[in-house]
Structures are given as structure tokens and as C-alpha cells.
Design a protein around this motif. Structure first.
Motif, PDB file in Angstrom:
ATOM      1  N   ARG A   8       0.832  -1.206   0.000  1.00 18.90           N
ATOM      2  CA  ARG A   8       0.000   0.000   0.000  1.00 18.90           C
ATOM      3  C   ARG A   8       0.866   1.256   0.000  1.00 18.90           C
ATOM      4  NH1 ARG A   8      -4.150   0.948   4.761  1.00 18.90           N
ATOM      5  NH2 ARG A   8      -2.173   1.373   5.730  1.00 18.90           N
ATOM      6  N   ILE A   9       1.933   1.234   0.788  1.00 24.54           N
ATOM      7  CA  ILE A   9       2.852   2.382   0.833  1.00 24.54           C
ATOM      8  C   ILE A   9       3.537   2.551  -0.516  1.00 24.54           C
ATOM      9  CG2 ILE A   9       4.986   3.259   1.865  1.00 24.54           C
ATOM     10  CD1 ILE A   9       4.019   1.839   4.489  1.00 24.54           C
ATOM     11  N   HIS A  11       2.424   1.977  -3.370  1.00 24.76           N
ATOM     12  CA  HIS A  11       1.512   2.494  -4.380  1.00 24.76           C
ATOM     13  C   HIS A  11       0.914   3.846  -3.999  1.00 24.76           C
ATOM     14  CE1 HIS A  11       1.713  -1.760  -5.569  1.00 24.76           C
ATOM     15  NE2 HIS A  11       1.668  -1.221  -6.763  1.00 24.76           N
ATOM     16  N   SER A  12       1.535   4.518  -3.038  1.00 28.07           N
ATOM     17  CA  SER A  12       1.058   5.838  -2.633  1.00 28.07           C
ATOM     18  C   SER A  12       2.187   6.849  -2.801  1.00 28.07           C
ATOM     19  CB  SER A  12       0.585   5.809  -1.177  1.00 28.07           C
ATOM     20  OG  SER A  12       1.669   5.585  -0.312  1.00 28.07           O
ATOM     21  N   ARG A  13       1.835   8.085  -2.675  1.00 24.93           N
ATOM     22  CA  ARG A  13       2.824   9.162  -2.775  1.00 24.93           C
ATOM     23  C   ARG A  13       3.551   9.284  -1.435  1.00 24.93           C
ATOM     24  NH1 ARG A  13       0.495  14.475  -4.967  1.00 24.93           N
ATOM     25  NH2 ARG A  13       1.507  13.886  -6.883  1.00 24.93           N
ATOM     26  N   HIS A  16       4.318   9.190   3.174  1.00 22.75           N
ATOM     27  CA  HIS A  16       3.028   8.558   3.459  1.00 22.75           C
ATOM     28  C   HIS A  16       2.805   8.622   4.972  1.00 22.75           C
ATOM     29  CE1 HIS A  16      -0.332   5.879   2.591  1.00 22.75           C
ATOM     30  NE2 HIS A  16      -0.016   5.227   3.684  1.00 22.75           N
TER      31      HIS A  16
END
Length: 74
Positions: A8-9, A11-13, A16
Motif C-alpha cells: 500500500r505504501i 503504491h502511494s505518494r 506517506h
């Protein structure tokens, strides 16, 4: 190892910010394993609330990238 959180991290900006208790508990093994670089700090609630403690993930380390790819992290 909480690999779902690592994915999840990834795939995030970055940075985070994690503020809920389950995520804060789940990030600890990732930090201890050297898969992410993160620090606890006071963060602002994105929904307009007041300051709150949070974990700010600034980087996924090379070891963390290898773990995401399914390779061993020696």
C-alpha cells in the motif's frame, strides 16, 4: 511481516502518513527489518481535525523494494 501495508505504501505518494492504530502497529516490523525509513511526529488531520501523532514513511529502502519484488533481503 505486514507485506500488505508495504504494498500500500509502495503504491502511494511519499511521504506517506499513518495515523490509525492498526497501521502504526503494522509499520513497526517494517521499520525494524529496515524495509522503510519512517519517523513518529505530530501530523495534521487531513479531515480538518487537530494535530495527532503519526508515523511518516519517507522512503522504501532497497531492501524493501526487493521484498516487494519477492526476492530475499539478505
Amino acid at each position: 511481516m505486514p507485506t500488505a501495508l508495504l504494498h500500500r505504501i509502495a503504491h502511494s505518494r511519499l511521504p506517506h502518513v499513518l495515523t490509525n492504530d492498526p497501521d502504526i502497529e503494522a509499520i513497526r516490523p517494517l521499520i525494524l527489518a529496515g524495509l522503510v525509513k519512517a519517523a513518529m511526529q505530530v501530523t495534521l488531520d487531513p479531515w480538518g481535525g487537530g494535530p495527532q501523532p503519526g508515523i511518516v514513511v519517507r522512503e522504501i529502502t532497497p531492501e524493501g523494494r526487493r521484498a516487494l519484488e519477492g526476492r530475499r533481503t539478505e
